[in-house]
Design an enzyme around this catalytic site. Structure first.
Site, short mmCIF file in Angstrom:
data_model
loop_
_atom_site.label_atom_id
_atom_site.label_comp_id
_atom_site.label_asym_id
_atom_site.label_seq_id
_atom_site.Cartn_x
_atom_site.Cartn_y
_atom_site.Cartn_z
N ARG A 1 -4.15 -9.24 -2.26
CA ARG A 1 -3.79 -8.15 -3.18
C ARG A 1 -3.13 -8.67 -4.45
O ARG A 1 -2.84 -7.90 -5.37
CB ARG A 1 -2.82 -7.18 -2.49
CG ARG A 1 -3.40 -6.43 -1.32
CD ARG A 1 -2.36 -5.56 -0.64
NE ARG A 1 -2.20 -4.28 -1.27
CZ ARG A 1 -2.75 -3.14 -0.82
NH1 ARG A 1 -3.49 -3.13 0.25
NH2 ARG A 1 -2.55 -2.01 -1.46
N TYR A 23 -4.09 -8.04 -8.19
CA TYR A 23 -3.72 -6.73 -8.71
C TYR A 23 -2.20 -6.60 -8.84
O TYR A 23 -1.70 -6.28 -9.92
CB TYR A 23 -4.27 -5.66 -7.76
CG TYR A 23 -4.04 -4.24 -8.21
CD1 TYR A 23 -4.80 -3.68 -9.24
CD2 TYR A 23 -3.08 -3.44 -7.60
CE1 TYR A 23 -4.60 -2.37 -9.65
CE2 TYR A 23 -2.88 -2.13 -8.00
CZ TYR A 23 -3.64 -1.60 -9.01
OH TYR A 23 -3.43 -0.29 -9.41
N ASP A 29 -1.21 -5.39 3.71
CA ASP A 29 -1.21 -3.93 3.53
C ASP A 29 0.24 -3.43 3.66
O ASP A 29 0.85 -3.61 4.71
CB ASP A 29 -2.08 -3.31 4.63
CG ASP A 29 -2.55 -1.91 4.29
OD1 ASP A 29 -3.70 -1.77 3.83
OD2 ASP A 29 -1.78 -0.96 4.49
N PRO A 30 0.81 -2.81 2.60
CA PRO A 30 2.20 -2.37 2.69
C PRO A 30 2.42 -1.39 3.85
O PRO A 30 1.60 -0.51 4.09
CB PRO A 30 2.44 -1.69 1.34
CG PRO A 30 1.46 -2.34 0.42
CD PRO A 30 0.25 -2.60 1.26
P1 NAD Z 1 -10.54 3.75 -11.82
O1 NAD Z 1 -11.10 2.54 -11.19
O2 NAD Z 1 -11.21 5.06 -11.58
O3 NAD Z 1 -10.39 3.58 -13.39
C1 NAD Z 1 -10.26 2.35 -14.04
C2 NAD Z 1 -11.16 2.36 -15.26
O4 NAD Z 1 -10.97 1.14 -15.99
C3 NAD Z 1 -12.65 2.44 -14.91
O5 NAD Z 1 -13.27 3.43 -15.72
C4 NAD Z 1 -13.16 1.03 -15.22
O6 NAD Z 1 -14.52 1.02 -15.57
C5 NAD Z 1 -12.24 0.62 -16.36
N1 NAD Z 1 -12.11 -0.84 -16.50
C6 NAD Z 1 -11.83 -1.74 -15.51
N2 NAD Z 1 -11.79 -2.99 -16.02
C7 NAD Z 1 -12.04 -2.88 -17.36
C8 NAD Z 1 -12.15 -3.82 -18.41
N3 NAD Z 1 -11.99 -5.13 -18.21
N4 NAD Z 1 -12.44 -3.35 -19.66
C9 NAD Z 1 -12.62 -2.02 -19.88
N5 NAD Z 1 -12.54 -1.10 -18.91
C10 NAD Z 1 -12.25 -1.52 -17.66
O7 NAD Z 1 -9.01 3.83 -11.33
P2 NAD Z 1 -7.89 4.95 -11.54
O8 NAD Z 1 -7.45 5.38 -10.20
O9 NAD Z 1 -8.32 5.95 -12.54
O10 NAD Z 1 -6.72 4.05 -12.15
C11 NAD Z 1 -6.42 4.03 -13.52
C12 NAD Z 1 -5.19 3.17 -13.76
O11 NAD Z 1 -4.08 3.67 -13.02
C13 NAD Z 1 -5.37 1.71 -13.34
O12 NAD Z 1 -4.74 0.88 -14.28
C14 NAD Z 1 -4.65 1.63 -12.02
O13 NAD Z 1 -4.16 0.35 -11.78
C15 NAD Z 1 -3.53 2.64 -12.22
N6 NAD Z 1 -3.06 3.16 -10.92
C16 NAD Z 1 -3.79 4.06 -10.22
C17 NAD Z 1 -3.33 4.51 -8.98
C18 NAD Z 1 -4.07 5.54 -8.17
O14 NAD Z 1 -3.62 5.86 -7.08
N7 NAD Z 1 -5.15 6.11 -8.62
C19 NAD Z 1 -2.12 4.02 -8.47
C20 NAD Z 1 -1.43 3.07 -9.21
C21 NAD Z 1 -1.90 2.66 -10.44
N1 UDP Z 2 -6.89 2.94 4.72
C1 UDP Z 2 -7.45 3.38 5.91
N2 UDP Z 2 -8.77 3.70 5.93
C2 UDP Z 2 -9.57 3.61 4.83
C3 UDP Z 2 -9.00 3.17 3.62
C4 UDP Z 2 -7.65 2.83 3.60
O1 UDP Z 2 -6.76 3.50 6.94
O2 UDP Z 2 -10.77 3.94 4.95
C5 UDP Z 2 -5.44 2.64 4.69
C6 UDP Z 2 -5.08 1.30 4.04
O3 UDP Z 2 -5.08 0.27 4.98
C7 UDP Z 2 -3.68 1.59 3.51
C8 UDP Z 2 -3.70 3.09 3.17
O4 UDP Z 2 -4.82 3.62 3.89
O5 UDP Z 2 -2.73 1.40 4.52
C9 UDP Z 2 -3.90 3.37 1.68
O6 UDP Z 2 -5.01 2.60 1.24
P1 UDP Z 2 -5.59 2.72 -0.24
O7 UDP Z 2 -6.63 1.66 -0.36
O8 UDP Z 2 -5.97 4.13 -0.49
O9 UDP Z 2 -4.34 2.42 -1.18
P2 UDP Z 2 -3.22 1.26 -1.21
O10 UDP Z 2 -3.27 0.45 0.05
O11 UDP Z 2 -3.54 0.47 -2.41
O12 UDP Z 2 -1.96 2.02 -1.31
#
Ligand code: NAD
Ligand code: UDP
Ligand code: UDP
Length: 316
Positions: A140, A143, A269-270
């Protein structure tokens, strides 16, 4: 205002764009379509206040804008682990380029960071002061560490170059438009239940997460961007569930007969995760309004529509 949204064709980015356009702004949506989807933004393509730029942020780009919401980065473990070196480049070189752009044009810069900067937390719930417990060499790390250096870059540009930054740490967010093959838990469970497949619970399902509905998150973004507070600020829903409880909630909504299949827990995995949102509450007057049951219902509807459309298309 003229606003750049990087990652604008993605899940959260496209919801943010809908909101910014409704608020009367001109939008530049930049995306390389790695996990983004044209369907998410197709309705704006003919709008004169919307411009789509296909570009990879690991390469420099010159644009003229007033604000930057920097979201570009794959967010699902499946996608960010597919090409981990690229994930690091996107977070390091990509964020550097966007900060360089913000510096040149004096734009306010908003970084979408993550609760993953806390790693597998020893402090619960997580406050912004907690420095985290992140493995620097695990699967992980591309990221988690990528986002940690993105935060470092943002704060160094702030101190060294007076770039006007805002930093949010986003906790697990879900809603319509997540990809069917996204790999994150909410979309996996919903797609599996709708297709009559077993729900894949990793480990024994006792690990916890706190799930925020996307419209609540976007409201928090706008409030922080337009406040004087630099951050970092946690944004997320403090209601905490085990993954097994989430599976049961999805079963109840879609198909109580749906089976559960236990699969191995991925490494690092947290164990648990829940935001302390005192800062967002007191500084931004923000808190989530959509409970899990309601948010899941809206998300299920969206997935059902998309899956039905695909079925129809494959028949005709
Ligand atoms: P997503 O994957 O749907 O969106 C990410 C977007 O970035 C996509 O459209 C992808 O094509 C674009 N992208 C990726 N790499 C790129 C690059 N090198 N150049 C240009 N575009 C690029 O994900 P999301 O859930 O919408 O997440 C958006 C942001 O929020 C991310 O930065 C993610 O780390 C952050 N975030 C999301 C969550 C969540 O739970 N959804 C949680 C924590 C942080
Ligand atoms: N997870 C799961 N089944 C799935 C996908 C994810 O049990 O099909 C679990 C995963 O191991 C984690 C939690 O759900 O403990 C959240 O996972 P996700 O990938 O959504 O987000 P993140 O781990 O980045 O918080
Ligand atoms: N950059 C960019 N667009 C701009 C301004 C800068 O992509 O409008 C990139 C630039 O190419 C560099 C990075 O942002 O790689 C950091 O820029 P900065 O000016 O801070 O540093 P320098 O160019 O002096 O290394």
């Amino acid at each position: 205002m003229r606003i750049l949204v990087t990652g604008g064709a993605g899940f959260i980015g496209s919801h943010l764009i809908d909101r910014l356009i409704a608020d009367g702004h001109e939008i530049l949506c930049l995306d390389n379509f790695y996990t983004g989807n044209k369907d998410n933004i197709v309705k704006w393509l003919d709008n004169p206040y919307f411009e789509l730029i296909r570009h990879d942020i690991t390469e420099p780009i010159r644009l003229e804008v007033d604000q930057i919401y920097h979201l570009a980065c794959p967010a699902s473990p499946v996608h960010y682990q597919y090409n981990p070196v690229k994930t690091v480049k996107t977070n390091v070189m990509g964020t550097l380029n966007m900060l360089g752009l913000a510096k040149r044009v004096k734009a306010r810069f908003f970084l979408a960071s993550t609760s993953e900067v806390y790693g597998d937390p020893e402090v619960h719930p997580q406050t912004e002061e907690y420095r985290g417990s992140v493995n620097p060499i695990g699967i992980r790390s591309c990221y988690d560490e990528g986002k940690r250096i993105a935060e470092t870059l943002a704060f160094d540009y702030y101190r060294q170059n007076k770039v006007d930054i805002r930093v949010v740490r986003i906790f697990n967010t879900y809603g319509p438009r997540m990809l069917e093959n996204d790999g994150r838990v909410v979309s996996n469970f919903i797609v599996q239940a709708l297709r009559g497949e077993p729900l894949t619970v990793y480990g024994d399902g006792s690990q916890t997460r706190s799930f925020c509905y996307v419209s609540d998150l976007v409201e928090g973004f706008i409030r922080l961007m337009n406040s004087d507070y630099v951050g970092p600020v946690n944004l997320g829903n403090p209601d905490e569930y085990t993954i097994l409880e989430l599976a049961e909630a999805v079963q109840n909504l879609i198909n109580p007969e749906a089976k559960i299949k236990f699969e191995p827990l991925p490494s690092d995995d947290p164990r648990r995760r829940r935001p302390d949102i005192t800062k967002a509450k007191t500084l931004l007057n923000w808190e989530p309004t959509v409970p899990l049951q309601q948010g899941l219902k809206l998300t299920v509807e969206d997935f059902r529509n998309r899956i039905n459309k695909e079925k129809k298309a494959s028949v005709s």
